[in-house]
Design a protein around this motif. Structure first.
Motif, PDB file in Angstrom:
ATOM      1  N   GLY A 212       0.557  -1.280   0.156  1.00  0.00           N
ATOM      2  CA  GLY A 212      -0.322   0.263   0.252  1.00  0.00           C
ATOM      3  C   GLY A 212       0.818   1.336   0.226  1.00  0.00           C
ATOM      4  O   GLY A 212       0.356   2.852  -0.350  1.00  0.00           O
ATOM      5  N   LEU A 213       2.164   1.283   0.396  1.00  0.00           N
ATOM      6  CA  LEU A 213       3.238   1.800   0.651  1.00  0.00           C
ATOM      7  C   LEU A 213       3.640   2.683   0.175  1.00  0.00           C
ATOM      8  O   LEU A 213       5.236   3.726  -0.460  1.00  0.00           O
ATOM      9  N   GLU A 214       3.152   1.802  -1.403  1.00  0.00           N
ATOM     10  CA  GLU A 214       4.946   1.302  -2.376  1.00  0.00           C
ATOM     11  C   GLU A 214       4.830   2.808  -3.094  1.00  0.00           C
ATOM     12  O   GLU A 214       6.131   3.630  -3.581  1.00  0.00           O
ATOM     13  N   ALA A 215       3.874   3.591  -3.596  1.00  0.00           N
ATOM     14  CA  ALA A 215       3.985   4.861  -4.699  1.00  0.00           C
ATOM     15  C   ALA A 215       4.910   5.706  -3.417  1.00  0.00           C
ATOM     16  O   ALA A 215       5.027   6.983  -4.302  1.00  0.00           O
ATOM     17  N   THR A 216       4.185   5.590  -2.307  1.00  0.00           N
ATOM     18  CA  THR A 216       5.135   6.471  -1.246  1.00  0.00           C
ATOM     19  C   THR A 216       6.853   6.658  -1.714  1.00  0.00           C
ATOM     20  O   THR A 216       7.309   7.356  -1.338  1.00  0.00           O
ATOM     21  N   TYR A 217       6.794   5.685  -0.868  1.00  0.00           N
ATOM     22  CA  TYR A 217       8.303   4.726  -1.332  1.00  0.00           C
ATOM     23  C   TYR A 217       8.712   5.325  -2.674  1.00  0.00           C
ATOM     24  O   TYR A 217      10.087   5.537  -2.579  1.00  0.00           O
ATOM     25  N   GLN A 218       8.614   5.395  -3.661  1.00  0.00           N
ATOM     26  CA  GLN A 218       8.963   5.176  -4.782  1.00  0.00           C
ATOM     27  C   GLN A 218       9.264   7.145  -5.140  1.00  0.00           C
ATOM     28  O   GLN A 218       9.420   7.815  -5.582  1.00  0.00           O
TER      29      GLN A 218
END
Length: 352
Positions: A212-218
């Motif tokens: 769920g946090l992949e977009a924020t991480y990138q």
């Protein structure tokens, strides 16, 4: 050099020239052994305060990583520090009125007299933990035309029984934010709420949160690539019992972690930050950092201070400026000082 101890008879039979040669040999051996001893002593004396060794390697006799220099500042709160005094709230959750009990010396019943507030105090408490079971009932209606319509379950409410988002967030926070082991996290939930999800279930929650946090991480990685100044470092960690390296790129507003089996440029390339970074890279003397030519390089002063501490401990004679006299606040790499630091670092060479 291996010398064989001569017997007394052999010494008596030596000429002066032979004895002189033997003395020179002994001094050569002594110098070699002294140098070797000094090298071994240096290795033993290095710790996290005077080298890049991690604090975990210091053993039971560890001290503070950066002890306060004499006269640097006093103990306790510093001048200008804003306190955090607790304030009473205007609308407390509960109020208990404490009325006087018994009778006055004159015989009057105190319980029947009108009372006014004399003093108030407040106590902060946490609610008793308990699990809340919510049953979701999917209702059906039948239209006059004969069509049937069903309500929709909220997202995350799976068949039979499931765990709510607040419980999942609390468990993930214990494990990922406070480094509580999976089994112990399960025990804490069981002790507090009577609910003890398995370690596998907790791991699935963590993986789901990561997805769920992949977009924020990138987005954090993109932000660091465009930053004017970024800090880079790497540290060893175990992944399934094998040594890996945790690589970190960070600014004051974003951080980007990657784990890799390699410590050097292969891992840095796969992380995808340094190959595209064009700002000022702050790092230690680890040689692979210097492969990246599109950015400026600044050496980390935290490492410089530790190395100066080590030099200070090994050097017997007093130097013009001792480590204790270096104002550490002036060694912090603030963005306004980066320009001058870059000019010095351009002339530097990697030390490892």
């Amino acid at each position: 050099m291996k010398l064989q101890r001569p017997t007394q008879a052999e010494l008596d039979g030596m000429t002066h020239a032979q004895k002189d040669a033997l003395i020179v040999q002994l001094f050569d051996a002594l110098e070699t052994l002294s140098a070797r001893l000094a090298e071994l002593e240096k290795k033993v004396e290095k710790n996290s305060r005077n080298s890049s060794k991690p604090p975990s390697s210091d053993g039971p006799r560890k001290g503070p990583a950066q002890p306060r220099q004499k006269g640097q500042r006093s103990s306790g709160g510093q001048k200008g520090h804003k306190g955090a005094t607790r304030q009473m709230v205007d609308n407390p959750d509960a109020v208990e009125e404490l009325l006087p009990q018994g009778r006055c010396a004159c015989g009057c019943d105190l319980g029947v007299l009108p009372a006014t507030m004399k003093e108030r105090r407040q106590q902060i408490e946490i609610p008793e933990p308990r699990a809340i079971y919510t049953e979701f009932r999917r209702m059906q209606v039948v239209c006059g035309c004969g069509r049937r319509h069903l309500g929709e379950f909220p997202a995350g409410v799976t068949p039979n029984i499931s765990y709510g988002p607040r419980l999942k967030a609390y468990a993930i926070g214990l494990n990922q934010g406070h480094f509580v082991a999976l089994q112990r996290t399960s025990q804490i939930l069981g002790d507090q709420y009577g609910v003890a999800p398995s370690a596998g279930t907790l791991q699935n929650w963590i993986l789901g949160m990561a997805d769920g946090l992949e977009a924020t991480y990138q987005a954090a990685g993109d932000q660091i690539r465009q930053a004017a100044v970024a800090h880079f470092d790497e540290s060893g960690l175990r992944v399934q019992g094998r040594l890996h390296w945790l690589h970190v790129a960070a600014t004051t507003e974003a951080v980007y972690y990657t784990a890799h089996t390699k410590r050097g440029h292969e891992a840095m390339d796969e992380a995808g930050i340094l190959p595209h970074f064009k700002g000022v890279a702050v790092h230690d003397h680890w040689a692979p950092y210097w492969r990246y030519k599109d950015c400026e390089h600044v050496l980390c002063n935290a490492h410089h201070l530790r190395e100066l501490n080590y030099s200070d401990e090994l050097t017997v004679e007093r130097r013009v400026l001792s480590v204790g006299e270096i104002p550490t606040r002036q060694l912090s790499l603030q963005p306004v000082a980066i320009g001058a630091a870059v000019e010095v670092t351009k002339q530097s060479k990697p030390l490892m």
